[in-house]
Design a protein around this motif. Structure first.
Motif: not given
Length: 810
Positions: A642-651, A622-624
């Motif tokens: 997963s949409n929220m986790k990826l958004m949080l990490n700048g995707a 996710i951070p990548a």
């Protein structure tokens, strides 16, 4: 206060006590076990004091029932929440040990499948961190979900023996064990006081033994409890279990998560599991309540029982059974207590996905429970027919067409029914559960899912966390709404460059993993395109794969074509009995093999399908990520996390307007998300008109037709059977999830992403805005709403009540 010196002294004592060995002679697994014992000891005083405080103040407690809990590795999480992560890491380094090697020695508990189990664990973290008196109740699976291996591109399921080295975090509480009863015969007999009492015979009795794990709150001295139940043979009944086969029947109850339910035996085992942990949990709750010496009328004021999806729906008749049969309540009184105490979260839109069990199975396995369900059902009919008429009332019946419908049981037997995203809740009210909404409009409410930033940012992306700290200080760590302050840096070139450098470092880290694990060289400067979620046709990994195939064909057609280099990353498990999903996995793996080994493609494109996707891999991926693929057919995904986790990490999110994607769009603005595809209203219109022709869509789009033909013309070696099945599903069987209809729109959105990625400044600005807009998706906010609007419980820290005021769209 813990110092590094004090920690090192304690740690070395534990090593010597456990292993009678010097530090340098221990393995990383032994060091992990010792560190886990140190943490458990360090937090045990708070665990005990938390329990005592709840007892002394007789506070209302929440009991969160879930078939799954997917906590991930707990070592770093517990260190973070205890506020000693830096101290311990420094101490470990000073002793010459490898902290990250110790962390990686911990095995992910295989107690969940995906979003449902991870959500439950995020919620347990938030409940503790908000100081809410809360308990988790589930199953201690011996093997849990399967370990996924790819053999020649096919998914193979192996046992995931996550307990092979024990579980340092758990405490066995055999003194809290209860008996769970299956089968036999039961009849009602008058007891001489004008009450009917059940008489049981020939039952199978199983001992449910609890294993407790402390849920550590974030820097607040609170440690709540997660109780997982294990099935054992009662010592007094050992003589009845003479053969291995007889003993295995007991062991199977808590052996694996989601046994194959494509046959009767698998369904029966699943039902046994569901009753096992609901019965054990409800018995434990009642026993605890009775010790308080309070009147039964106070039960709903002291106990909130939450049913996470339909798996624990048997909480309703089990609580009724205890109140009626063991405590002597009248039906009316027992039903009033039950309904006021139980609440239910629905996690699916699709009617066909809601659990139902054959009547004969329930009657034979759980005879008394079935009698109670019958009585609940009959009373429902008696009360509602006069109000709503026969037609509507019979559509809401619990027992119909030879099945017991678990969602209907959960709705009728609870005081609250919530969806997990606004669109999901609207669909439940307007379509899927519309009949129930007409009867019980006040029961229905929305609680959009959330994630815990503590794991998905503080731990998974420490350098991004530090960057945010440097820019906006640390208040956001206890009030995630404060992340919106980070938006002020969206035009600051220094910050954007730092953000870009952090992303590149995370991508390099993942590239090292891929090289070591799979021997595939990936370019960290390429765009990382990520789809990580359970493999299901409605989630449309297939649409993603068809786009990859289209790009492959374009490059093969013109090797001089300047396309944005991409790495496509998949992580997904398919249910063992879900053949079509497993065929899609084979297709994607065959496509990956073709792409990754074609010299004409080179670094223009790579495809990586990680094996055995789980929490720890998610923390690496996710951070990548640059793009977050959230491409389910509109109206099918309940929420997504997963949409929220990826958004949080700048995707940046590539999305249909489905689930929580809509709320992400509202928060970040349409300029900072890639939208495509049919809307829910458009899907419904097509369904109503019934004139969709996937073949016509294919014939009208030569580019799409060429892609589909590659499934059956030998372009992709090794998928003769799978390619034909997928091709037929999309053409002859008319493309149930409108993959072909959304293909052109999806490709166009991907081309927009290619163009934007060329402008690194603009891309990084949008990435930062996504991070800054992610605060409202904190599980802390979600839990505050559950606590305030459903459970009626209070947290420890009053300042958290102000969170909701700050939790508004930016």
């Amino acid at each position: 206060m813990l110092t590094t010196t004090k920690f090192k002294e304690e740690f070395e004592k534990i090593i010597e006590g456990l292993y009678a060995s010097n530090l340098e002679d221990t393995s990383s697994i032994q060091q992990y076990t010792a560190l886990g014992n140190f943490i458990k000891s360090y937090s045990s005083d708070n665990w005990n004091k938390t329990n005592q405080l709840y007892l002394e103040e007789q506070v209302k407690q929440v009991y969160y029932f879930s078939m799954e809990f997917l906590p991930g590795r707990m070592l770093k999480s517990n260190l973070l929440n205890l506020g000693i992560l830096t101290t311990v890491r420094e101490g470990i380094a000073e002793m010459g040990l490898d902290f990250e090697a110790i962390v990686k020695s911990e095995v992910d508990p295989a107690l969940g499948n995906g979003g449902l189990g991870r959500l439950a664990s995020c919620f347990m973290d938030s409940i503790a961190s908000l100081g809410i008196p809360g308990n988790g109740t589930g199953i201690r699976y011996r093997y849990g979900l399967f370990q996924q291996k790819f053999v020649d591109g096919y998914q193979v399921e192996l046992p995931e023996n996550w307990l092979r080295n024990g579980n340092v975090w758990e405490v066995r509480k055999e003194n809290k064990a209860v008996m769970v009863r299956y089968g036999g015969e039961v009849y009602l007999k008058e007891d001489g006081e004008n009450k009917l009492r059940p008489i049981y015979s020939n039952t199978q009795n199983i001992l449910a033994v609890p294993y407790d794990t402390g849920m550590v709150g974030y820097e607040n001295n609170v440690v709540n409890n997660l109780r997982l139940w294990s099935a054992e043979i009662p010592p007094e009944e050992e003589i009845r279990y003479k053969t291995i086969a007889e003993r295995e029947v007991v062991n199977q109850i808590t052996e694996v998560l989601y046994p194959d339910d494509s046959n009767y035996e698998g369904q029966l085992l699943r039902l046994r599991q569901e009753y096992f942990f609901t019965s054990a949990g409800i018995q434990s709750i009642v026993r605890f309540f009775k010790k308080q010496g309070q009147p039964w009328s106070d039960f709903p004021n002291k106990i909130a029982i939450h049913v996470n999806d339909t798996h624990p729906a048997l909480c309703v008749p089990e609580l009724m059974r205890i109140l009626l049969d063991e405590e002597g309540h009248s039906w009316e009184n027992a039903w009033d207590i039950t309904k006021k105490s139980i609440s239910y979260t629905n996690h699916t839109i699709m009617q066909e996905a809601m659990e139902k069990w054959p009547v004969d199975m329930v009657r034979e396995l759980l005879p008394r429970i079935y009698q109670i369900i019958e009585a609940i059902n009959q009373r429902h009919l008696d009360r509602k027919i006069s109000l709503y008429g026969e037609e509507l009332t019979y559509r809401t019946t619990i027992i119909s067409e030879g099945y017991v419908k678990m969602a209907h049981l959960a709705i009728i037997g609870s005081h609250s029914v919530n969806g997990v995203a606004q669109l999901h809740t609207d669909i439940l009210k307007e379509e899927t559960l519309h009949d129930f909404y007409k009867m019980y409009p006040s029961k229905f409410n929305n609680k959009t899912n959330g994630i815990t930033q503590r794991r998905w940012l503080h731990l998974a992306n420490e350098k991004l966390t530090q960057l945010i700290d440097d820019k906006i200080d640390q208040e956001w760590k206890v009030n995630p709404a404060e992340l919106r302050q980070f938006k002020a840096y969206s035009k600051d070139s220094e910050t954007l460059n730092q953000l870009s450098d952090i992303k590149l470092e995370n991508k390099k880290r993942f590239a090292v993993y891929v090289k070591e694990k799979y021997g595939i060289e990936i370019d960290p400067t390429a765009l990382f395109d990520v789809q990580i979620k359970r493999l299901h046709a409605y989630k449309r990994q297939l649409l993603n794969a068809l786009h990859i195939l289209d790009r492959y064909l374009k490059i093969k057609e013109d090797s001089t074509l300047e396309l944005q280099p991409r790495v496509f990353i998949f992580g997904a498990k398919a249910a063992p009995s879900y053949i079509y999903a497993k065929q899609i996995i084979k297709f994607i793996n065959a496509l990956a093999h073709l792409v990754n080994n074609d010299p004409d493609i080179g670094n223009k494109m790579k495809v990586v399908f990680v094996e055995n996707y789980g929490v720890s891999l998610a923390e690496l991926i996710i951070p990548a990520a640059d793009i977050s693929e959230q491409i389910s057919l509109a109206g099918k995904e309940a929420s997504g996390t997963s949409n929220m986790k990826l958004m949080l990490n700048g995707a940046l999110t590539m999305a249909t307007l489905d689930g929580a994607n809509i709320e992400i769009k509202d928060l970040v603005g349409e300029d900072n998300i890639f939208l495509f595809g049919l809307t829910n209203d458009e899907v419904n219109q097509i369904n109503r008109e019934g004139n969709y022709s996937s073949i016509a869509v294919m014939e009208a789009n030569p580019r799409l037709k060429r892609v589909l033909n590659c499934l059956i013309n030998g372009t992709i070696p090794g998928i003769e059977e799978e390619g034909r099945v997928i091709y037929d599903s999309l053409t002859l069987f008319n493309d149930e999830y409108y993959v072909l209809q959304d293909f052109a729109s999806f490709v166009a959105a991907q081309e927009r992403a290619d163009t934007l990625y060329q402008n690194k400044l603009a891309w990084n600005q949008k990435a930062l805005i996504n991070i800054a807009s992610s605060g409202p998706f904190s599980a802390d906010f979600t839990i505050m709403r559950y606590a305030d609007e459903i459970w009626n419980v209070k947290g420890k820290a009053e300042k958290h009540a102000s969170f909701l005021k700050g939790n508004q769209p930016i």
